[in-house]
Enzyme design. Structure first.
Site, mmCIF file in Angstrom:
data_model
loop_
_atom_site.group_PDB
_atom_site.id
_atom_site.type_symbol
_atom_site.label_atom_id
_atom_site.label_comp_id
_atom_site.label_asym_id
_atom_site.label_seq_id
_atom_site.Cartn_x
_atom_site.Cartn_y
_atom_site.Cartn_z
ATOM 1 N N HIS A 115 0.843 -1.201 0.000
ATOM 2 C CA HIS A 115 0.000 0.000 0.000
ATOM 3 C C HIS A 115 0.879 1.252 0.000
ATOM 4 C CE1 HIS A 115 -3.485 -2.449 0.561
ATOM 5 N NE2 HIS A 115 -3.228 -2.777 1.808
ATOM 6 N N SER A 145 -15.875 1.100 2.830
ATOM 7 C CA SER A 145 -15.306 -0.235 3.050
ATOM 8 C C SER A 145 -14.260 -0.168 4.179
ATOM 9 C CB SER A 145 -14.687 -0.746 1.753
ATOM 10 O OG SER A 145 -14.170 -2.041 1.915
HETATM 11 P P1 A3P Z 1 -16.574 -4.102 0.344
HETATM 12 O O1 A3P Z 1 -16.157 -3.757 1.733
HETATM 13 O O2 A3P Z 1 -17.176 -2.943 -0.379
HETATM 14 O O3 A3P Z 1 -17.436 -5.314 0.267
HETATM 15 P P2 A3P Z 1 -9.153 -5.078 -0.240
HETATM 16 O O4 A3P Z 1 -9.020 -6.434 -0.806
HETATM 17 O O5 A3P Z 1 -8.307 -4.063 -0.942
HETATM 18 O O6 A3P Z 1 -9.001 -5.057 1.237
HETATM 19 O O7 A3P Z 1 -10.648 -4.588 -0.579
HETATM 20 C C1 A3P Z 1 -11.742 -5.196 0.052
HETATM 21 C C2 A3P Z 1 -12.968 -4.996 -0.789
HETATM 22 O O8 A3P Z 1 -12.936 -5.874 -1.907
HETATM 23 C C3 A3P Z 1 -14.223 -5.358 -0.007
HETATM 24 O O9 A3P Z 1 -15.249 -4.483 -0.498
HETATM 25 C C4 A3P Z 1 -14.433 -6.799 -0.403
HETATM 26 O O10 A3P Z 1 -15.747 -7.270 -0.217
HETATM 27 C C5 A3P Z 1 -14.047 -6.769 -1.879
HETATM 28 N N1 A3P Z 1 -13.584 -8.090 -2.378
HETATM 29 C C6 A3P Z 1 -12.871 -9.029 -1.730
HETATM 30 N N2 A3P Z 1 -12.659 -10.097 -2.498
HETATM 31 C C7 A3P Z 1 -13.242 -9.848 -3.696
HETATM 32 C C8 A3P Z 1 -13.378 -10.591 -4.906
HETATM 33 N N3 A3P Z 1 -12.870 -11.818 -5.032
HETATM 34 N N4 A3P Z 1 -14.037 -10.016 -5.920
HETATM 35 C C9 A3P Z 1 -14.578 -8.780 -5.814
HETATM 36 N N5 A3P Z 1 -14.497 -8.022 -4.680
HETATM 37 C C10 A3P Z 1 -13.828 -8.552 -3.628
#
Ligand code: A3P
Length: 309
Positions: A115, A145
């Site tokens: 990050h 999120s």
């Molecule tokens: P939401 O909180 O809006 O549901 P990161 O992976 O950068 O931590 O981001 C997390 C976000 O990506 C979350 O969003 C999560 O639900 C979503 N996410 C996780 N796995 C995913 C996948 N396989 N496909 C699409 N979105 C995904």
């Protein structure tokens, strides 16, 4: 400068971005020690932009010859953050590990996550031919999120942060690895200057056409799919394996944890995965305020999909 934090009591401004003290220490270690290789791949993002998904997709794409069968794929038993370790939260985080990780046994191409903003990456990343894939997401959704994630995993450490307070801090850019708009801008500029070095992706685009984007990632990494692979359904298998519905239901992601010291439950990385969930949280006044800030800070340089969708 110091400000009240989110995951930690305070955040500190370091090289123009906000971090906890342990992250600053880890970034220093990373900048001083990381030696990139030409075939390394780095997945970079603002937290909560779709990192878990992009890591899984990239891992599945570059390792597809090793794991041709979807039935015994490592992604079924390991969270993608374990397979694609982050520099600052695992590899160079000396609080949890007391030492710097030995990277010599990693299979190549090595996949890493981060990050850390572009301008604070280790010099060797810029100097070698390693590649970076960046993912960004509508900042309203990213903010919501993050707010939900922080409140879920941290109640025992910090009291729940009211939405209004979190929002005010966010608008000042005060969030780990923020200001988020500058983070996005840094990678976006580099993707324009060096398109073979940095691939700039958007979460919403992946949701809209995952097939196209999986091919794009594979081509960018010089791992293009052959016609035979396309006909054999290799792309479809990767898409299914990495889909939210599939990953969310895996045992490792339902019950598993990651990290030492501060343990985070894997299930918190899978919430709704929807576009536009912010409408359920942000008031019209909040939307107007954040829209103005983003518009001003990005001044039309990054696709406007980031503002609303
Ligand atoms: P939401 O909180 O809006 O549901 P990161 O992976 O950068 O931590 O981001 C997390 C976000 O990506 C979350 O969003 C999560 O639900 C979503 N996410 C996780 N796995 C995913 C996948 N396989 N496909 C699409 N979105 C995904």
């Amino acid at each position: 400068p110091k400000e009240k934090g989110w995951l930690t009591p305070y955040l500190y401004l370091y090289q123009s971005f906000w971090y906890s003290p342990t992250e600053i220490q880890a970034i220093n270690n990373f900048q001083n020690h990381f030696q990139a290789k030409d075939n390394d791949v780095i997945i970079a993002s603002v937290p909560k932009s779709g990192t878990t998904w992009l890591k899984a997709l990239t891992y599945a794409i570059v390792n597809r010859q090793h794991f041709p069968s979807p039935e015994n794929h490592p992604l079924l038993n390991y969270n993608s953050h374990e397979l694609v370790p982050p520099f600052e939260l695992v590899i160079y985080d000396d609080i949890y590990h007391g030492k710097i990780h030995d990277l010599s046994n990693m299979t190549e191409p090595r996949l890493f996550g981060t990050h850390i903003p572009f301008t604070s990456l280790a010099k060797s990343i810029e100097e070698t031919n390693c590649k970076i894939i960046y993912i960004c997401r509508n900042l309203f959704d990213t903010f919501i999120s993050t707010w939900i994630f922080v409140n879920k995993i941290m109640p025992e450490i910090l009291p729940t942060l009211p939405l209004e307070e979190a929002f005010e801090r966010y608008c000042k850019g005060v969030i780990g690895y923020g200001p988020s708009w500058n983070h996005i801008l840094g990678y976006w500029k580099e993707s324009v200057a060096r398109p073979s070095k940095v691939l700039f992706l958007k979460y919403e685009d992946l949701k809209e056409d995952i097939n196209f984007n999986v091919k794009k990632i594979a081509e960018f990494l010089d791992f293009p799919f052959t016609k035979e692979e396309e006909n054999d359904g290799v792309i479809e298998n990767i898409i299914k394996l990495c889909s939210f519905e599939k990953m969310k239901e895996l045992k490792v992601n339902k019950y598993g944890t990651m990290g030492e010291g501060r343990i985070v439950e894997n299930r918190y990385f899978f919430r709704k995965a929807e576009i536009g969930d912010w409408v359920n949280y942000l008031s019209p006044a909040m939307v107007e305020k954040l829209s103005k800030i983003i518009e001003e800070k990005l001044s039309g340089s990054v696709p406007s999909r980031l503002l609303t969708s």
